[in-house]
Write a protein that holds these residues in place. Structure first.
Motif, PDB file in Angstrom:
ATOM      1  N   TYR B  49      56.922  67.007  18.777  1.00  0.00           N
ATOM      2  CA  TYR B  49      55.485  66.928  18.499  1.00  0.00           C
ATOM      3  C   TYR B  49      54.831  65.708  19.135  1.00  0.00           C
ATOM      4  O   TYR B  49      53.817  65.832  19.809  1.00  0.00           O
ATOM      5  CB  TYR B  49      55.229  66.982  16.995  1.00  0.00           C
ATOM      6  CG  TYR B  49      55.417  68.381  16.445  1.00  0.00           C
ATOM      7  CD1 TYR B  49      54.507  69.382  16.749  1.00  0.00           C
ATOM      8  CD2 TYR B  49      56.524  68.726  15.693  1.00  0.00           C
ATOM      9  CE1 TYR B  49      54.680  70.680  16.290  1.00  0.00           C
ATOM     10  CE2 TYR B  49      56.709  70.025  15.220  1.00  0.00           C
ATOM     11  CZ  TYR B  49      55.776  70.992  15.527  1.00  0.00           C
ATOM     12  OH  TYR B  49      55.951  72.271  15.079  1.00  0.00           O
ATOM     13  N   ASN B 173      54.022  70.884   6.486  1.00  0.00           N
ATOM     14  CA  ASN B 173      52.733  70.386   6.012  1.00  0.00           C
ATOM     15  C   ASN B 173      52.161  69.344   6.962  1.00  0.00           C
ATOM     16  O   ASN B 173      50.986  69.366   7.315  1.00  0.00           O
ATOM     17  CB  ASN B 173      52.883  69.729   4.638  1.00  0.00           C
ATOM     18  CG  ASN B 173      53.058  70.760   3.548  1.00  0.00           C
ATOM     19  OD1 ASN B 173      52.786  71.928   3.755  1.00  0.00           O
ATOM     20  ND2 ASN B 173      53.537  70.320   2.402  1.00  0.00           N
ATOM     21  N   LEU B 174      53.043  68.433   7.360  1.00  0.00           N
ATOM     22  CA  LEU B 174      52.622  67.316   8.195  1.00  0.00           C
ATOM     23  C   LEU B 174      52.070  67.804   9.529  1.00  0.00           C
ATOM     24  O   LEU B 174      51.002  67.381   9.976  1.00  0.00           O
ATOM     25  CB  LEU B 174      53.834  66.410   8.425  1.00  0.00           C
ATOM     26  CG  LEU B 174      53.547  64.957   8.706  1.00  0.00           C
ATOM     27  CD1 LEU B 174      52.724  64.360   7.589  1.00  0.00           C
ATOM     28  CD2 LEU B 174      54.855  64.204   8.839  1.00  0.00           C
ATOM     29  N   ASP B 176      50.823  70.592  10.351  1.00  0.00           N
ATOM     30  CA  ASP B 176      49.574  71.336  10.243  1.00  0.00           C
ATOM     31  C   ASP B 176      48.535  70.524   9.470  1.00  0.00           C
ATOM     32  O   ASP B 176      47.867  71.036   8.588  1.00  0.00           O
ATOM     33  CB  ASP B 176      49.854  72.667   9.537  1.00  0.00           C
ATOM     34  CG  ASP B 176      48.646  73.582   9.588  1.00  0.00           C
ATOM     35  OD1 ASP B 176      47.812  73.408  10.490  1.00  0.00           O
ATOM     36  OD2 ASP B 176      48.529  74.449   8.708  1.00  0.00           O
ATOM     37  N   SER B 177      48.436  69.244   9.785  1.00  0.00           N
ATOM     38  CA  SER B 177      47.445  68.397   9.111  1.00  0.00           C
ATOM     39  C   SER B 177      46.801  67.500  10.152  1.00  0.00           C
ATOM     40  O   SER B 177      47.179  67.513  11.318  1.00  0.00           O
ATOM     41  CB  SER B 177      48.120  67.523   8.057  1.00  0.00           C
ATOM     42  OG  SER B 177      48.823  66.474   8.695  1.00  0.00           O
ATOM     43  N   GLN B 178      45.854  66.701   9.707  1.00  0.00           N
ATOM     44  CA  GLN B 178      45.203  65.782  10.629  1.00  0.00           C
ATOM     45  C   GLN B 178      46.224  64.848  11.283  1.00  0.00           C
ATOM     46  O   GLN B 178      46.132  64.554  12.475  1.00  0.00           O
ATOM     47  CB  GLN B 178      44.160  64.959   9.853  1.00  0.00           C
ATOM     48  CG  GLN B 178      43.160  64.303  10.760  1.00  0.00           C
ATOM     49  CD  GLN B 178      42.180  63.423  10.001  1.00  0.00           C
ATOM     50  OE1 GLN B 178      42.207  63.342   8.777  1.00  0.00           O
ATOM     51  NE2 GLN B 178      41.319  62.761  10.717  1.00  0.00           N
ATOM     52  N   VAL B 179      47.208  64.407  10.484  1.00  0.00           N
ATOM     53  CA  VAL B 179      48.227  63.515  11.016  1.00  0.00           C
ATOM     54  C   VAL B 179      49.040  64.223  12.101  1.00  0.00           C
ATOM     55  O   VAL B 179      49.304  63.677  13.174  1.00  0.00           O
ATOM     56  CB  VAL B 179      49.165  63.030   9.884  1.00  0.00           C
ATOM     57  CG1 VAL B 179      50.240  62.126  10.427  1.00  0.00           C
ATOM     58  CG2 VAL B 179      48.372  62.334   8.799  1.00  0.00           C
ATOM     59  N   ARG B 181      48.166  66.873  13.898  1.00  0.00           N
ATOM     60  CA  ARG B 181      47.355  67.145  15.094  1.00  0.00           C
ATOM     61  C   ARG B 181      47.214  65.883  15.935  1.00  0.00           C
ATOM     62  O   ARG B 181      47.213  65.949  17.165  1.00  0.00           O
ATOM     63  CB  ARG B 181      45.993  67.712  14.706  1.00  0.00           C
ATOM     64  CG  ARG B 181      46.025  69.210  14.402  1.00  0.00           C
ATOM     65  CD  ARG B 181      44.632  69.752  14.212  1.00  0.00           C
ATOM     66  NE  ARG B 181      43.921  69.054  13.157  1.00  0.00           N
ATOM     67  CZ  ARG B 181      43.968  69.395  11.870  1.00  0.00           C
ATOM     68  NH1 ARG B 181      44.662  70.441  11.492  1.00  0.00           N
ATOM     69  NH2 ARG B 181      43.313  68.699  10.980  1.00  0.00           N
ATOM     70  N   ALA B 182      47.125  64.725  15.271  1.00  0.00           N
ATOM     71  CA  ALA B 182      47.053  63.468  16.022  1.00  0.00           C
ATOM     72  C   ALA B 182      48.341  63.276  16.827  1.00  0.00           C
ATOM     73  O   ALA B 182      48.302  62.900  18.000  1.00  0.00           O
ATOM     74  CB  ALA B 182      46.822  62.294  15.080  1.00  0.00           C
ATOM     75  N   ARG B 184      50.328  65.611  17.965  1.00  0.00           N
ATOM     76  CA  ARG B 184      50.345  66.561  19.080  1.00  0.00           C
ATOM     77  C   ARG B 184      49.339  66.148  20.143  1.00  0.00           C
ATOM     78  O   ARG B 184      49.559  66.362  21.335  1.00  0.00           O
ATOM     79  CB  ARG B 184      50.057  67.972  18.558  1.00  0.00           C
ATOM     80  CG  ARG B 184      51.234  68.530  17.754  1.00  0.00           C
ATOM     81  CD  ARG B 184      50.960  69.929  17.283  1.00  0.00           C
ATOM     82  NE  ARG B 184      50.149  69.970  16.090  1.00  0.00           N
ATOM     83  CZ  ARG B 184      49.421  71.008  15.718  1.00  0.00           C
ATOM     84  NH1 ARG B 184      49.386  72.084  16.481  1.00  0.00           N
ATOM     85  NH2 ARG B 184      48.731  70.978  14.604  1.00  0.00           N
ATOM     86  N   ALA B 185      48.231  65.546  19.708  1.00  0.00           N
ATOM     87  CA  ALA B 185      47.227  65.093  20.671  1.00  0.00           C
ATOM     88  C   ALA B 185      47.798  63.988  21.553  1.00  0.00           C
ATOM     89  O   ALA B 185      47.569  63.971  22.766  1.00  0.00           O
ATOM     90  CB  ALA B 185      45.979  64.606  19.941  1.00  0.00           C
ATOM     91  N   ILE B 198      41.901  58.206  17.950  1.00  0.00           N
ATOM     92  CA  ILE B 198      43.259  58.130  17.418  1.00  0.00           C
ATOM     93  C   ILE B 198      43.918  56.839  17.882  1.00  0.00           C
ATOM     94  O   ILE B 198      43.919  56.539  19.077  1.00  0.00           O
ATOM     95  CB  ILE B 198      44.079  59.352  17.890  1.00  0.00           C
ATOM     96  CG1 ILE B 198      43.526  60.615  17.236  1.00  0.00           C
ATOM     97  CG2 ILE B 198      45.548  59.177  17.550  1.00  0.00           C
ATOM     98  CD1 ILE B 198      44.084  61.894  17.817  1.00  0.00           C
ATOM     99  N   ASP B 199      44.438  56.082  16.934  1.00  0.00           N
ATOM    100  CA  ASP B 199      45.189  54.878  17.262  1.00  0.00           C
ATOM    101  C   ASP B 199      46.588  55.349  17.667  1.00  0.00           C
ATOM    102  O   ASP B 199      47.432  55.636  16.812  1.00  0.00           O
ATOM    103  CB  ASP B 199      45.237  53.983  16.025  1.00  0.00           C
ATOM    104  CG  ASP B 199      45.940  52.665  16.292  1.00  0.00           C
ATOM    105  OD1 ASP B 199      46.667  52.576  17.292  1.00  0.00           O
ATOM    106  OD2 ASP B 199      45.764  51.742  15.487  1.00  0.00           O
ATOM    107  N   ARG B 202      49.765  53.502  16.390  1.00  0.00           N
ATOM    108  CA  ARG B 202      49.986  53.749  14.972  1.00  0.00           C
ATOM    109  C   ARG B 202      50.556  55.152  14.750  1.00  0.00           C
ATOM    110  O   ARG B 202      51.476  55.355  13.952  1.00  0.00           O
ATOM    111  CB  ARG B 202      48.640  53.606  14.267  1.00  0.00           C
ATOM    112  CG  ARG B 202      48.686  53.664  12.767  1.00  0.00           C
ATOM    113  CD  ARG B 202      47.252  53.569  12.247  1.00  0.00           C
ATOM    114  NE  ARG B 202      47.035  54.588  11.243  1.00  0.00           N
ATOM    115  CZ  ARG B 202      47.199  54.367   9.942  1.00  0.00           C
ATOM    116  NH1 ARG B 202      47.558  53.178   9.527  1.00  0.00           N
ATOM    117  NH2 ARG B 202      47.008  55.330   9.076  1.00  0.00           N
ATOM    118  N   GLN B 206      54.130  56.173  13.118  1.00  0.00           N
ATOM    119  CA  GLN B 206      54.297  57.054  11.963  1.00  0.00           C
ATOM    120  C   GLN B 206      55.382  58.099  12.220  1.00  0.00           C
ATOM    121  O   GLN B 206      56.233  58.346  11.370  1.00  0.00           O
ATOM    122  CB  GLN B 206      52.980  57.762  11.646  1.00  0.00           C
ATOM    123  CG  GLN B 206      51.952  56.862  10.988  1.00  0.00           C
ATOM    124  CD  GLN B 206      50.659  57.594  10.680  1.00  0.00           C
ATOM    125  OE1 GLN B 206      50.315  58.578  11.343  1.00  0.00           O
ATOM    126  NE2 GLN B 206      49.939  57.131   9.678  1.00  0.00           N
TER     127      GLN B 206
END
Ligand SMILES: Nc1ncnc2c1ncn2[C@@H]1O[C@H](COP(=O)(O)OP(=O)(O)OP(=O)(O)O)[C@@H](O)[C@H]1O
Ligand SMILES: [Mg+2]
Lengths: 272, 322
Positions: B49, B173-174, B176-179, B181-182, B184-185, B198-199, B202, B206
């Motif tokens: 990811y 869950n992770l 498929d969440s904002q975290v 997606r960040a 994957r981005a 997006i930092d 950081r 994570q």
């Protein structure tokens, strides 16, 4: 308040500008990509930056976004100095952009791309996300709604579930705009949004840019497509070899003999 | 439904020992596969990811194992407390190392994480007074969950299966969440990710911390289950195995990592006779997957099944025309 009202500075821009760039310099080895560029953008305008290939337009955008560290100058955005801030902090100040070379997240769907665009509008902690707490579920729904709103504005809602990499080129460029808009920026930087688009798509883009401006977002537009530029812009900045060649309204720029000589070559069709 | 795949998987995991009671293979190989799934799912968050390689992930597996082993044998800590301490230690160490290491890219990142794994292994071998050196540490007490002492293969199967399902659920869950997606981005375009606010440093940290904590979790369970740990279980070969599982299953898919981990565990069981050639077989497998199934086993087999299905349907259609 009965403060003394100082006489307005010579600048013709009323109030304080949204963006004020002063003496920006950026060099790569021996190449001065930006040789002391200064300009101001008032809120609510479409402000175009034009110039021949290699004039420094993309470099200017990259410097504004903190991707490069200009050697001198200042970038004031809503009275805040951006120079020296990391890119993600600059984004948090209310600046979003698209890229000359597509920078879509090809590993995600269109909707997910645009949801990433909403990143700054809400915050999810790692733990809450892993446990998918009820509030994360509600947040996800909100992010989805925001993203769909941006997709609808860009007429992309029917593509939401498609993988970003499977779209035709013109639509990919539009997804980048939707993703940038999803951040609800105050200033939107568009780097050659019409490049690679056909005539119909370019006309649609012109409408979209007008719609975005009307929604209150200030736009900084880099573009080579002259009919589009002259049609949508309120003011223009002409760069050549990293320096400002001219600045003014479309009518002033088209009448400027230096611009015509150096860049437009005297044989440019401004009509749409 | 979002978690449909997860429920099916959970049902299969729960039914296996019911359908095949007292089956050595299901229970014993199942626990080993379960630990591998935990490791692979965690590592996939980082590699698949976030797009950051780690060739030293066995270090965190070992850290969890040795934390449990040392704390529960030398300091008589309750096993559950030792486990939690291992998770915290792994998380902290990963957090401290993440920034300097994840600033690197590509080959440099690979080399740095490789070095990290090697150093961790050297410490396990050399710090004899703590780790028991190359001979390892024996006599690790079994896991005690608030009074219930885990005992016997079937109970261990249950505990590890539950732990594995928890990790898979957290990971789904992770992602498929904002975290997620960040994450994957950052993989898709680091520059664009930054421009979305997006930092990236950081975010990578994570992913590194979560994958380290999952690995330590597996390590701690492993130590209590085996009652013995030695550096051999956490060497470079193991790190490579873990990467193989993730790649084999298919990058950036939690169930891909699950498949990869199970497939490699079964393969290892089938290949015990060829133990000396294990590295060789892993290498060949990695190459073959990269060449023939670059999207991994999960997607590759799903597509193959799809093709088979449509071929069958077509031939049936043709026969119906005759
Ligand atoms: N990262 C970099 N490293 C070295 N030189 C660079 C870099 N980025 C830009 N340049 C140089 O700076 C100058 C300006 O480039 P820039 O990309 O800003 O031009 P541009 O106005 O966007 O041109 P175009 O219309 O072709 O997009 C060019 O001479 C280019 O070669
Ligand atoms: Mg450019």
């Amino acid at each position: 308040m009965t403060a003394m009202i100082a006489p307005l500075p010579l600048s013709s821009t009323p109030a304080s500008p949204l963006l004020a760039v002063t003496g920006l310099e950026q060099s790569f080895g021996g190449v001065m990509a930006l040789a002391g560029v200064s300009f101001q953008v008032a809120e609510g305008l479409v402000y175009a930056v034009i110039g021949p290939n290699g004039a420094g337009k993309t470099t200017l955008f990259n410097a504004l976004c903190g991707f490069y560290q200009p050697s001198s100058g200042s970038i004031r955005f809503t009275e805040r100095e951006l120079l020296g801030l990391p890119t993600h902090r600059i984004a948090a100040c209310g600046i979003a952009r698209t890229f000359q070379n597509l920078q879509l997240f090809f590993n995600m769907t269109v909707l997910e791309n645009v949801m990433v665009g909403c990143h700054l509008r809400t915050k999810t902690s790692l733990f809450a996300a892993a446990l998918r707490l009820p509030r994360v579920r509600r947040q996800e729904q909100r992010l989805r709604d925001w993203a769909i709103e941006a997709l609808e504005l860009c007429e992309l809602a029917d593509r939401a579930t498609q993988s970003a990499g499977t779209l035709p080129y013109g639509l990919m460029k539009r997804v980048e705009i939707a993703r940038a808009l999803a951040a609800k920026p105050r200033l939107l930087l568009l780097d050659e949004p019409a490049a690679g688009l056909n005539d119909t798509e370019t006309l649609a883009l012109r409408d979209l840019i007008t719609r975005i401006r009307d929604s209150g977002v200030t736009i900084l537009l880099v573009e080579h497509h002259m009919p589009l530029v002259m049609g949508v812009s309120d003011r223009l900045l002409v760069l050549d070899y990293g320096s400002v060649l001219a600045e003014g309204t479309p009518a002033e720029i088209q009448a400027d003999p230096r611009v015509v000589a150096a860049y437009l070559g005297g044989a440019v069709n401004y009509a749409v | 439904m979002r978690l449909a795949g997860f429920y099916i998987f959970a049902a299969v995991v729960a039914l296996l020992p019911v359908l095949f009671p007292d089956n050595y293979f299901v229970v014993v190989v199942g626990t080993s596969a379960g630990l591998h799934v935990i490791l692979a799912v965690g590592l996939n968050l980082l590699i698949g990811y976030a797009g950051q390689i780690s060739l030293g992930h066995a270090a965190f597996f070992g850290l969890g194992a040795y934390a449990s082993a040392i704390l529960s044998t030398r300091f008589d800590w309750p096993s559950l407390l030792a486990l939690v301490a291992g998770l915290i230690a792994a998380g902290l160490i990963a957090w401290v190392f993440a920034r300097p290491i994840l600033r690197l890219r590509g080959h440099y990142l690979a080399m740095a994480t490789l070095g990290f794994g090697i150093i961790a292994h050297v410490i396990m071998v050399q710090a004899t007074q703590w780790t028991g050196g190359p001979d390892g540490l024996a006599g690790i007490p079994p896991l005690n969950l608030l009074g219930w002492q885990v005992d016997g293969d079937l109970q261990w199967y249950g505990v590890i299966a539950a732990a594995m399902l928890l990790v898979v659920w957290l990971s789904l869950n992770l992602v498929d969440s904002q975290v997620g997606r960040a994450l994957r981005a950052v993989h898709g375009s680091e520059f664009a990710a930054r421009m979305m606010g997006i930092d990236t440093a950081r975010t990578k940290t994570q992913a590194f911390v979560v994958s380290a904590v999952f690995a330590a979790f597996a390590g701690s369970l492993f130590a209590h289950q085996q009652a013995f740990v030695s550096p051999d279980s956490f060497n470079l070969t193991v790190s490579v195995e873990l990467v193989t599982m993730v790649v084999l299953g298919g990058l950036a898919s939690t169930f891909g990592a699950v498949c990869g981990a199970i497939a490699l565990t079964l393969l290892q069981q089938g290949l015990v006779v060829f133990e000396d050639y294990e590295m060789l077989i892993h290498g060949a497998l990695l190459m073959a997957v990269m060449i023939f199934m670059p999207q991994g086993l999960f997607v590759g087999l799903t597509q193959a099944a799809h093709r088979l299905g449509s071929t069958l349907a077509r031939s049936k259609f043709r026969r119906s025309l005759d």
